[in-house]
Structure formats: structure tokens, C-alpha cells
Enzyme design. Structure first.
Site, PDB file in Angstrom:
ATOM      1  CG  ASP A 153      -2.202   1.151   1.133  1.00 16.17           C
ATOM      2  OD1 ASP A 153      -2.478   1.795   0.377  1.00 16.17           O
ATOM      3  OD2 ASP A 153      -1.369   1.596   2.522  1.00 16.17           O
ATOM      4  CB  THR A 173      -0.976   6.215   2.140  1.00 20.56           C
ATOM      5  OG1 THR A 173      -1.672   6.776   0.436  1.00 20.56           O
ATOM      6  CG2 THR A 173      -1.509   7.477   3.191  1.00 20.56           C
ATOM      7  CG  ASP A 226      -0.375   2.347   7.288  1.00 21.94           C
ATOM      8  OD1 ASP A 226      -1.118   2.551   6.303  1.00 21.94           O
ATOM      9  OD2 ASP A 226      -0.491   4.281   8.078  1.00 21.94           O
TER      10      ASP A 226
END
Length: 699
Positions: A392, A394, A585
Site C-alpha cells: 500500500d 500511504t 497500515d
């Protein structure tokens, strides 16, 4: 008040659980406390084990001397008297020092789980009982079984075997205790007290009495008591306990601090946010404990072999006995017993049983020291085979701490109005971009109207009613506006664009920057060298995603992707390639993390992401993935080495003990040498596993 006993479990068979210490009914090993403590000794009581060894040694030495020098001593000491002295001296060795072996050997028969103690107890008992019968009833033996008119006895064999096995067990206790050093280190870092501020007064209280919301004072050199946030003051904090990084981290107001880390220079006041078993230190300890007790799939091979191994060894020992009895030279009975006992002793499968658990314990501890938390051994075994990593953007590739750079208003709105409306809705969201918008509004001291009918679309944005106007904040982009040129410029820079719609009309755009982590390029380069194919997923616009991907040389990119499509993408990759790992996250990453063969959560992210993943990188640094992969390869290699040593040792040792070399070289394996070799094999497996402690993960 009734005392609650600790739960003990077997390191090789975690399904075995009981109140208080004892031995495993399957393998005979000592049970370990399920919850470790600084004072706990997960293995046998070392003092009691040492006492048994030293007393056994004191009696075994004169027995061995009498047996070895019997021809020389016969001038002064009658051989029969010598044998009686040996018998008497062996009694405390057999009936006290060796008692634990007999108890566990008997339990193995009762529970129908033959193990190493079955073989040890059979070998010692065979040598002692035969010797006792030979001493008490020599007339029962035919002349063919006598040597120089006397029936041979093996009191020295039974005594020395007991002593050598006790020595091996004692060394094993000390060696295995080193495997828990990482866990004990973490336990030692747990704070015992905190300085509570009540108004202007300060008092020291036990750590168990700290509550959420308490204001705590932390002085230089003290441990941070719990997880929380600094509300005044600044300092540098040693976070190596949880990140593995030795360089202290500068902290200031509003920065997060972790319980158990060490305050270096400054003094600060913090507010407690997570206490007790919610703290990161407690969760790390719990994860390491669970992981160290977990079983790697490769351990199933050792278990399967062990299930057939001991009965096969007993059968080989019986065959050896009768072959030597029928075909062996005189005294054939003596040769038959000695070789059968050698087979029983040298074949003890303790090295085979220890091969996997000790490597897991050391490997998991090594990972924890470097900020890599692995939920179970199966995840580490799978991680070794991963060839595709989906990341991912960001918070994983980027800092995950976005900041608002610019507000572009439309439709006669001012920058302050757009920011106020957006922040009023975003204040209800926990997304990192939402926090950036709210913090920007707070810095400008803007008043935030109350939002009604708040609604969040995972991966899409948020909306609500503010001052009786419908406000939507998210990635929905207007088709044709005067914004097209400036927003395209920002996209080409890799910035994030968040659009504000008021009453269904495009009203403004928020430009948010989220810089790439300084460590990301090197980490990706290392992953490529490790043969890992990297894919990037993001909900951002295609232009923004392509800009970031080009900077990081990532060939496979999926932009404007929703959480459910992330999961679908993982599933499709699993069908096309080998094992797939996913690193993320956020809450929106949780489905993909769960779908991946190995889910890797950034410790800086949400609790949901960490709960659904199998690996957590405490520092939230991509270099942790490269370290985890290095650790997985080293640990699996170590386990295979241990299994190889254990298998080869038995494959070579058993035939030699049975006497296969005697017709060619006249070579026989003394039972005492077999006992020493058996003990050394277990120790060698443990020492090989301990090499993982010296593993360099920064490659």
C-alpha cells in the site's frame, strides 16, 4: 485466598497444558510456563539437576575405576568383592539420580507415546538388572557366558550412562535458557512505577494503578511508564527496545511515546492513552510468547518420524541382542547386552525433537529485538517462499504523516471556508489524510461547525451535514473545471488531491503532501535483489500513483483501487504466482492483509491492520520486510541443518552401535561412549540454533 497456579505447556507439543510444572506425557520434556517472567526458569530446576549430576558423578567415578582396573586390583581385591562394591555404589545413582528418567519412561508407556526417556530408561535398566542377576545368581548362567570364571557385570555402564545423560540435560538447560533472553530482556524493560501529576502535586504510584487520561511526569533516565502522548516538554528517547534502532528519537509536544522506552535527556509530561495489556510492550511480549510456542509445518516431519522412530529402535535393539547372542564371539551374552544397550542409548531422539523448537525460539527472539513481530512460525516459513510483495502506498511507502500544503477554492468560497467545512466533516474520521486537514484547520484557529448525519465510505471519503449544507470530502473529482491545469501539476509532483463538494457542487480542492520515506528506495532495491516482485496499490489518482511508482522504479501499479478490489487483486496474484505478501497500515488494508499468504502490518498503522496480519513491523519501516525475509531464510536453513544433523546422526550411529563394523574393523561402540554422543548431539542442535542470535539482518 486461593493461589492461581501458572499454566505450563510443552515447547514441542503446545496442546499439552496443565497447572504447575511437570513433564510432557508425549515427549517427556519439562513443561515451560505459558507466561514468562524475569524470574521464571522454563526448564528443570537447574540446582536440582546439578545436584543429581554431581552426586551421580561422585559415585560413578569409583565404579568406573573398579571396573576398568579390575585385573590389576585383583591382586589386593577379590573380583566378587569388587562387583559387590560396584553394586552398592550404583544404588544411589540408579534409584535416585536416574529416577526422573524411569518416571518419564514409565509415563511414556502408560500414555503410549514412546520417547527419548523410554530408550534411556530401558538402556539403564537393562544394564543394571542384568548385572544384579549376574551378581546374585551367577550359577544360573552357563559357562559359555562366563569370562575367566566370572559373569560380567555392567554397573559402571548403568552409572556412567546416567551421569552422562544428566550432564547433557544440565548443559541443555543452560543452553535452552539462552533462547529466552530476548523475551526476558523485554520483560526487564517493563516499568514498575510512574510519577502521577495531580494538580501541582506529584506522587509515585505502581504501574498497575495508572489509568487512561492520567498525566505522568517522566524525568531524564527514566522509563516511559505507558503508551501515550507528550503534552508538554521535549526529549530524545531510546526506542531500540521496540524498533531495533540504536539512535535516540527526538520527541516534542503531541508526539507519541511508548511504554518501556528510555527517556534520555529532557523532562516531559505525558498523558496516558494505553495502559496494562493494551501497551505496545505488553503486546510485543504476548506475541513473542505465542510465536515461540507455535509450530512450523516442517516440524510435522520430525513428529511423523518420531512416531515410528522409537518402536523401530526398540525392535533394532532386540534384533541386535539376539544376533550377537547367537552369532557373536564369547562371551556372547555380554556382547549382546552391551550392543543392545548402545543402540537404545545412541538412538535417543532428543536432537530430532529439539531441532525445530529451539530455532523457532531463538529466531522469534531475534526478530523481536529488531522490531519484527511474527505471530507464528508458519508465517515465517511461508515468508521464506514469498516471491511477490504487494505494498500500500500511504503510510507504507510514504511517511503516512501527510500535511496540507494548499487550499484551492471554487465557486466564490474562501480558503478558510473550504478548510472549515472539510475539517468539520473530517474530524469524525481516523484516516491519516483527515488528521492532516483537521490539524491544518486547528493551526489556523478556525472554528469547526458541528457535523450531523456523518457517513464514511471506506476508501471513498466522508460526508455529512454542516450548517444545513451537504458536504462531501473525498477523491471524487469534478469533470471540467478551471482546476484541471493546477491539479494536474500537483498530481505530476505526486501530491494527493482531496476534493470538497458542497451541496453537490465542486467547491474546492485540498492539496496534501505525503513524502516518501527516506528508507523506502534502499528497501525496495534490497527486495529486488532478494528476487521479490513488488506491486503498489493505492486509492490515489492514476497520475499521482504513476509519479510515485516512477520515482521508486515500481513496474506494477494499481491506482484508484477500493479495499474490496485490493483483496481481489491479492487473490488474482495468488492464482498466477507463488506466495504473496501484503504490506499495509490502514483499516482499508485489513481485508487484503487477511487474504495474503503473509500479511505485514506497519506498527505505525491501525490496530485492525496489526490484528489481521501475521507480521508487524514496529517501526513501520520497509527495511523491516527485508530483515524479516533475511530472518526467515536464516531460520528455515537453521531448522533444516538441525534436522539433517539429527537424521544423519541416527542413520550413522545406530548401525555402528549395533556392531556393523565389528566383522570388518573389530570396532564396537561402548554404551558409555554412546551416551556421551547422544548428549552431545542434543547440545550441538541447540548451539547451532543459538547461532541465529549473531545473525546480521542489516544486509
Amino acid at each position: 485466598m486461593e493461589t492461581i497456579q501458572a499454566i505450563y505447556t510443552c515447547p514441542m507439543h503446545p496442546k499439552i497444558r496443565q497447572n504447575g510444572p511437570g513433564s510432557c506425557p508425549i515427549c517427556g520434556m519439562d513443561l515451560e510456563p505459558e507466561k514468562a517472567s524475569i524470574e521464571s526458569t522454563p526448564e528443570k530446576d537447574p540446582d536440582r539437576m546439578a545436584l543429581r549430576f554431581w552426586i551421580s558423578l561422585i559415585f560413578a567415578i569409583p565404579i568406573l575405576c573398579l571396573a576398568m582396573f579390575e585385573p590389576f586390583l585383583s591382586r589386593w581385591l577379590d573380583p566378587i568383592v569388587s562387583k559387590w562394591i560396584q553394586c552398592v555404589l550404583s544404588l544411589p545413582v540408579i534409584f535416585w539420580a536416574a529416577l526422573p528418567f524411569f518416571k518419564r519412561g514409565w509415563q511414556s508407556l502408560i500414555h503410549k507415546h514412546l520417547n527419548m526417556f523410554t530408550l534411556i530408561s530401558l538402556g539403564i535398566a537393562t544394564a543394571f538388572i542384568y548385572s544384579l542377576i549376574a551378581l546374585l545368581f551367577p550359577q544360573a548362567f552357563p559357562e559359555a557366558f562366563k569370562h575367566q570364571g566370572h559373569v560380567g557385570v555392567y554397573f559402571e555402564v548403568a552409572s556412567v550412562i546416567t551421569t552422562l545423560v544428566l550432564l547433557g540435560q544440565m548443559i541443555e538447560v543452560k543452553a535452552r535458557s539462552r533462547t529466552n533472553q530476548a523475551l526476558k530482556f523485554l520483560l526487564s524493560r517493563a516499568p514498575q512505577s510512574a510519577r502521577l501529576l495531580e494538580g501541582e502535586n506529584e506522587k509515585e504510584i505502581p504501574i498497575d494503578e495508572v489509568k487512561k487520561g492520567d498525566r505522568l511526569h517522566v524525568r531524564p533516565g527514566e522509563k516511559v511508564p505507558v503508551d501515550g502522548k507528550i503534552i508538554s516538554g521535549e526529549s530524545s528517547i531510546d526506542e531500540s527496545m521496540v524498533t531495533g534502532e540504536p539512535i535516540p528519537v527526538e520527541k516534542k509536544t503531541n508526539d507519541k511515546v511508548t511504554g518501556g522506552t528510555i527517556n534520555q535527556t529532557g523532562s516531559f509530561v505525558m498523558v496516558a492513552e494505553k495502559v496494562g495489556n493494551e501497551t505496545l510492550l505488553f503486546r510485543i511480549i504476548e506475541m513473542v510468547e505465542t510465536a515461540q510456542r507455535s509450530r512450523a509445518p516442517i516440524q510435522g516431519l520430525a513428529d511423523q518420524v518420531s512416531g515410528y522412530f522409537v518402536p523401530s529402535v526398540v525392535a533394532i535393539a532386540i534384533i541386535t541382542f539376539f544376533l550377537w547372542l547367537v552369532l557373536g564371539p564369547e562371551p556372547s551374552l555380554a556382547f549382546a547386552i552391551a550392543n543392545a544397550v548402545s543402540v537404545l542409548i545412541i538412538a535417543c531422539p532428543c536432537a530430532l525433537g529439539l531441532a525445530t523448537p529451539v530455532s523457532i525460539m531463538v529466531g522469534m527472539g531475534k526478530g523481536a529485538e529488531n522490531g519484527i513481530l511474527i505471530k507464528n512460525a508458519e508465517a515465517l516459513e511461508k515468508l521464506e517462499k514469498v516471491d511477490t510483495l504487494v505494498i500500500d502506498k500511504t503510510g507504507t511507502l510514504t511517511e503516512g504523516k501527510p500535511s496540507l500544503e494548499e487550499v484551492i477554492p471554487l465557486a466564490n468560497f474562501s480558503q478558510e471556508e473550504i478548510l472549515s467545512y472539510a475539517a468539520a466533516v473530517e474530524v469524525e474520521s481516523e484516516h491519516p489524510l483527515s488528521k492532516a486537514i483537521v490539524q491544518a484547520a486547528q493551526k489556523k484557529s478556525l472554528s469547526l461547525p458541528k457535523v450531523q448525519q456523518f457517513f464514511s465510505v471506506t476508501g471513498g471519503g466522508v460526508q455529512g451535514i454542516v450548517n444545513e449544507r451537504k458536504v462531501e470530502v473525498g477523491k471524487r473529482s469534478p469533470q471540467q473545471t478551471e482546476l484541471q491545469t493546477p491539479i494536474q501539476n500537483h498530481r505530476e509532483k505526486g501530491n494527493i488531491l482531496v476534493f470538497v463538494w458542497i451541496d453537490e457542487k465542486p467547491s474546492g480542492c485540498l492539496i496534501i503532501t505525503d513524502p516518501i520515506k527516506a528508507t523506502t528506495p534502499d528497501a525496495l532495491e534490497t527486495l529486488r535483489h532478494q528476487g521479490i516482485q513488488v506491486h503498489m496499490l493505492t486509492g490515489d489518482h492514476h497520475s499521482t500513483a504513476q509519479t510515485i511508482a516512477a520515482k521508486l522504479q515500481i513496474a506494477h501499479v494499481q491506482a484508484e483501487i477500493t479495499p474490496d478490489r485490493k483483496m481481489d487483486y491479492i487473490q488474482s496474484l495468488k492464482e498466477k504466482s507463488g506466495l504473496v505478501a501484503m504490506a499495509g497500515d490502514g483499516i482499508n488494508d485489513a481485508p487484503a492483509l487477511a487474504a495474503a499468504d503473509v500479511g505485514i502490518a506497519m506498527g505505525s498503522g491501525t490496530d485492525v491492520a496489526m490484528e489481521t496480519s501475521e507480521v508487524t513491523l514496529v517501526k513501520g519501516d520497509l527495511r523491516g520486510i527485508t530483515k524479516a525475509i533475511i530472518l526467515s531464510h536464516a531460520m528455515m536453513k537453521n531448522i533444516r541443518q538441525n534436522l539433517f544433523f539429527a537424521f544423519i546422526y541416527n542413520i550413522i550411529g545406530i548401525p555402528i552401535a549395533a556392531g556393523i563394523l565389528y566383522p570388518f574393523l573389530g570396532l564396537l561402540l561402548n554404551p558409555m561412549i554412546a551416551a556421551a554422543a547422544m548428549s552431545l548431539s542434543s547440545i550441538s542442535v541447540i548451539l547451532n540454533a543459538l547461532r541465529l542470535k549473531r545473525l546480521k539482518l542489516n544486509k
